[in-house]
Write a protein that holds these residues in place. Structure first.
Motif, PDB file in Angstrom:
ATOM      1  N   GLU A  81       0.831  -1.203   0.000  1.00  0.00           N
ATOM      2  CA  GLU A  81       0.000   0.000   0.000  1.00  0.00           C
ATOM      3  C   GLU A  81       0.871   1.261   0.000  1.00  0.00           C
ATOM      4  O   GLU A  81       0.560   2.238  -0.674  1.00  0.00           O
ATOM      5  N   ARG A  82       1.959   1.233   0.776  1.00  0.00           N
ATOM      6  CA  ARG A  82       2.862   2.383   0.841  1.00  0.00           C
ATOM      7  C   ARG A  82       3.521   2.648  -0.505  1.00  0.00           C
ATOM      8  O   ARG A  82       3.641   3.788  -0.947  1.00  0.00           O
ATOM      9  N   VAL A  96      -2.301   4.129   9.760  1.00  0.00           N
ATOM     10  CA  VAL A  96      -3.380   4.402  10.717  1.00  0.00           C
ATOM     11  C   VAL A  96      -4.026   3.086  11.127  1.00  0.00           C
ATOM     12  O   VAL A  96      -3.963   2.099  10.401  1.00  0.00           O
ATOM     13  N   SER A 109      -2.632   5.154   4.916  1.00  0.00           N
ATOM     14  CA  SER A 109      -3.510   6.215   4.434  1.00  0.00           C
ATOM     15  C   SER A 109      -2.672   7.231   3.650  1.00  0.00           C
ATOM     16  O   SER A 109      -1.881   7.957   4.246  1.00  0.00           O
ATOM     17  N   GLY A 152       2.196   9.455   2.959  1.00  0.00           N
ATOM     18  CA  GLY A 152       1.079   9.139   3.826  1.00  0.00           C
ATOM     19  C   GLY A 152       1.563   8.628   5.165  1.00  0.00           C
ATOM     20  O   GLY A 152       2.714   8.847   5.540  1.00  0.00           O
ATOM     21  N   HIS A 153       0.687   7.918   5.875  1.00  0.00           N
ATOM     22  CA  HIS A 153       1.038   7.392   7.173  1.00  0.00           C
ATOM     23  C   HIS A 153       0.191   6.169   7.508  1.00  0.00           C
ATOM     24  O   HIS A 153      -0.862   5.955   6.918  1.00  0.00           O
ATOM     25  N   THR A 199      -1.609  10.603   1.720  1.00  0.00           N
ATOM     26  CA  THR A 199      -1.987  12.000   1.892  1.00  0.00           C
ATOM     27  C   THR A 199      -2.617  12.502   0.606  1.00  0.00           C
ATOM     28  O   THR A 199      -2.226  12.105  -0.490  1.00  0.00           O
ATOM     29  N   LYS A 200      -3.592  13.342   0.767  1.00  0.00           N
ATOM     30  CA  LYS A 200      -4.281  13.896  -0.390  1.00  0.00           C
ATOM     31  C   LYS A 200      -3.478  15.089  -0.900  1.00  0.00           C
ATOM     32  O   LYS A 200      -3.114  15.973  -0.140  1.00  0.00           O
ATOM     33  N   ALA A 203       1.215   4.338  -2.921  1.00  0.00           N
ATOM     34  CA  ALA A 203       1.036   5.756  -2.594  1.00  0.00           C
ATOM     35  C   ALA A 203       2.347   6.528  -2.729  1.00  0.00           C
ATOM     36  O   ALA A 203       2.415   7.699  -2.393  1.00  0.00           O
ATOM     37  N   TYR A 235      -4.448  -2.339  10.775  1.00  0.00           N
ATOM     38  CA  TYR A 235      -3.664  -1.208  10.298  1.00  0.00           C
ATOM     39  C   TYR A 235      -3.799  -1.080   8.786  1.00  0.00           C
ATOM     40  O   TYR A 235      -3.948  -2.067   8.076  1.00  0.00           O
ATOM     41  N   SER A 236      -3.723   0.162   8.310  1.00  0.00           N
ATOM     42  CA  SER A 236      -3.719   0.403   6.872  1.00  0.00           C
ATOM     43  C   SER A 236      -2.874   1.637   6.598  1.00  0.00           C
ATOM     44  O   SER A 236      -2.603   2.430   7.501  1.00  0.00           O
ATOM     45  N   ASP A 292      -7.537   1.190  12.175  1.00  0.00           N
ATOM     46  CA  ASP A 292      -9.003   1.254  12.149  1.00  0.00           C
ATOM     47  C   ASP A 292      -9.517   0.919  13.544  1.00  0.00           C
ATOM     48  O   ASP A 292      -9.205  -0.143  14.087  1.00  0.00           O
TER      49      ASP A 292
END
Length: 61
Positions: free
Chosen positions: A32-33, A43, A54, A40-41, A56-57, A36, A51-52, A45
């Motif tokens: 996932e990293r 986080v 996320s 991001g970082h 950054t937008k 992206a 963990y996932s 749930d």
């Protein structure tokens, strides 16, 4: 694919895997990293405890 890791790197990877729930979860987070591009970082749930990563937008120009 095999990777040669130092003792310190092995400890850090093992510690990270224990924190997120195993090596398969650690590999999923790494994938996932990479998607992206590292922006991001991580986080957690609150409902599932999973963990996932996320991303950054970035604002559109």
């Amino acid at each position: 694919m095999a990777t040669i890791m130092t003792i310190g790197e092995q400890r850090r990877a093992g510690e990270a895997a224990r924190k997120v729930g195993g090596y398969s979860e650690l590999i999923r987070l790494e994938t996932e990293r990479r998607k992206a591009k590292g922006q991001g970082h991580v986080v957690r749930d609150t409902t599932s405890g999973r963990y996932s990563f996320s991303p950054t937008k970035t604002p559109k120009k």
